[in-house]
Write an enzyme that holds these catalytic residues in place. Structure first.
Site, PDB file in Angstrom:
ATOM      1  N   ASP A 182      40.910  62.761 -24.929  1.00 22.43           N
ATOM      2  CA  ASP A 182      39.630  63.473 -25.486  1.00 22.43           C
ATOM      3  C   ASP A 182      39.307  64.647 -24.597  1.00 22.43           C
ATOM      4  OD1 ASP A 182      36.882  63.483 -27.072  1.00 22.43           O
ATOM      5  OD2 ASP A 182      36.205  63.523 -24.915  1.00 22.43           O
ATOM      6  N   GLU A 238      42.636  65.343 -30.947  1.00 20.54           N
ATOM      7  CA  GLU A 238      41.933  65.817 -32.256  1.00 20.54           C
ATOM      8  C   GLU A 238      42.584  67.463 -32.525  1.00 20.54           C
ATOM      9  OE1 GLU A 238      37.259  64.884 -32.898  1.00 20.54           O
ATOM     10  OE2 GLU A 238      38.109  65.012 -30.818  1.00 20.54           O
ATOM     11  N   CYS A 263      32.906  53.179 -33.208  1.00 18.97           N
ATOM     12  CA  CYS A 263      33.087  52.192 -32.443  1.00 18.97           C
ATOM     13  C   CYS A 263      34.466  51.843 -31.989  1.00 18.97           C
ATOM     14  CB  CYS A 263      32.053  51.015 -32.583  1.00 18.97           C
ATOM     15  SG  CYS A 263      32.331  49.802 -31.261  1.00 18.97           S
ATOM     16  N   CYS A 296      27.021  50.436 -29.122  1.00 23.82           N
ATOM     17  CA  CYS A 296      27.302  50.022 -30.790  1.00 23.82           C
ATOM     18  C   CYS A 296      26.090  49.213 -31.085  1.00 23.82           C
ATOM     19  CB  CYS A 296      28.698  49.408 -30.734  1.00 23.82           C
ATOM     20  SG  CYS A 296      29.055  48.848 -32.508  1.00 23.82           S
ATOM     21  N   ASP A 351      33.427  59.481 -23.677  1.00 21.08           N
ATOM     22  CA  ASP A 351      34.535  59.984 -23.727  1.00 21.08           C
ATOM     23  C   ASP A 351      35.874  59.116 -23.889  1.00 21.08           C
ATOM     24  OD1 ASP A 351      33.439  62.496 -23.577  1.00 21.08           O
ATOM     25  OD2 ASP A 351      33.751  62.745 -21.450  1.00 21.08           O
TER      26      ASP A 351
END
Ligand SMILES: [Zn+2]
Length: 430
Positions: free
Chosen positions: A202, A290, A343, A362, A372
């Site tokens: 990330d 990503e 989650c 969560c 992160d």
């Protein structure tokens, strides 16, 4: 295997050389505009434009015939020739983009370049180009001192394991750089030394990157101290800049200062990213990140976002070629994959998650984890699930090393010792 890569060095030209650099950049801009006008004119009459070679021929005839072009001889002929080649490519890319043969953002028709509103740059594709210990030799410009040692490249050239294909000279803020496109011999292993190893990454702003690997380890790489200091300075300068009156001398000064600071931030960040991505590519066969829409994001006006977006594109490029060099690969998680909102323990997807929430909590399973780290774990799981084959916008990327030119240093102002990333190239090859 032969690999094309770039080596970039900051220059320390003499005042006379600096004038020559500006002159060449001007010649290149003039040639582009001249050729574009010719192409538009011919297109209007015959429905087709000139190729790069035709432009070159036309220029050679006209430069001698037209007394207004008598200054052409002050600059290397490469400055003109390479501009024609660039225009040729830009026109072809425009057509390819228009007819759907070229992926990515739709390309517009090439535009005229305006002094001060375009990048000052030009290229040498031929002639005497040399790189010695602390100097580079370029056609017409002669031997120019570099701001930093060029030893890493010079040594490879001496040893015969590298060959310079071309040299591009450009200006960022007030600093001139030369970027050599170099063909090098590189041993690329068929398999990664740690088969099966994987890490989800990330990317952030203050924390450069956060990773979660297949052994359950968390990797947190903080932005280096100089980066934080430079970011602070940049924010301050940005505020001061907005208070200056438009058109005033002070505004002009603060614009230059802002450009310098931007370059510095980009530079420090790129340096840190190089270190981090080299390590990652060596340790993990699969690196999952990503696939964000970088082209669209960099237009974001918020400074911090703009910088992180720029860094994101850089990080992705670096990881792609560096994993390739190590026998690994990059997996891109589709841009709609909710890595932050999911989650990582039970898979529940939150409807919203504000940027201010640094801890992911969560409500279903009670997990409380750094935001992160949660995202990184999800990215790791994404690769393990094989979902990348199912998403249209994701996909596995295996770089073809010979085809692209990894630039080891993005545009930035050089500060002593900060642009010498060639050293890391060597370790990346090991
Ligand atoms: Zn949960």
């Amino acid at each position: 295997m032969k690999v094309t890569q770039a080596y970039r060095f900051a220059l320390d030209p003499t005042p006379a050389q600096e004038r020559a650099l500006r002159s060449h950049a001007g010649a290149s801009r003039f040639a582009w505009n001249w050729a574009l006008a010719k192409c538009i004119e011919r297109y209007g009459a015959e429905g087709r434009w000139y190729s790069g070679a035709e432009l070159h021929k036309l220029w050679n005839a006209e430069k001698k015939a037209d007394p207004a072009l008598a200054w052409w001889g002050e600059n290397s002929k490469c400055a003109y020739q390479e501009a024609f080649r660039d225009l040729d490519r830009a026109l072809r890319d425009f057509i390819k983009s228009k007819t759907g043969q070229r992926k990515g953002k739709r390309l517009g028709f090439p535009r005229f370049k305006k002094r001060g509103r375009c990048r000052d740059s030009f290229r040498f594709g031929a002639g005497v180009i040399r790189c010695e210990r602390s100097t580079v030799t370029l056609p017409r410009l002669g031997t120019v001192k570099t701001h930093e040692s060029t030893r890493r490249l010079a040594r490879r050239i001496e040893a015969g394991t590298a060959r310079i294909l071309s040299a591009t000279v450009s200006r960022t803020a007030q600093r001139w750089h030369v970027s050599f496109t170099v063909e090098t011999e590189r041993d690329i292993p068929a398999h990664h030394p740690r088969p099966g190893s994987a890490v989800g990454i990330d990317l952030g702003i203050k924390t450069l990157l956060t990773g979660a690997d297949d052994r359950g380890d968390v990797i947190a790489i903080d932005g280096p101290k100089p980066l934080k200091a430079a970011l602070r300075e940049l924010r301050r300068a940005g505020r001061a800049h907005s208070r200056k009156q438009d058109g005033s001398a002070n505004k002009r000064k603060s614009t230059a200062r802002l450009a310098r600071l931007h370059a510095k931030v980009a530079n420090v960040r790129a340096d840190a990213l190089h270190k981090a991505t080299t390590d990652l590519a060596r340790h993990y066969e699969t690196v999952v990140i990503e696939d964000l829409n970088v082209a669209g994001m960099t237009r974001n006006r918020r400074l911090a976002r703009a910088i992180s977006d720029q860094g994101f594109g850089q990080a992705r490029r670096m990881l792609q070629y560096k994993t390739g060099w190590n026998g690994g690969r990059v997996v891109l998680a589709g841009r709609f994959y909710p890595s932050s909102k999911t989650c990582s323990a039970c898979g529940t997807v939150k409807a919203t998650l504000s940027l201010a929430e640094r801890t992911f909590r969560c409500e279903t399973c009670g997990l409380a984890i750094d935001r992160d780290v949660n995202a990184a774990v999800n990215l790791l799981k994404f690769a393990a699930s094989g979902a990348e084959n199912a998403t249209a916008c994701g996909g596995t990327v295996r770089p073809r090393p010979a085809r692209h030119v990894p630039v080891k240093q993005e545009p930035g102002t050089a500060h002593a010792g900060k642009t010498g990333t060639a050293a890391r190239q060597r370790t990346a090859a090991a």
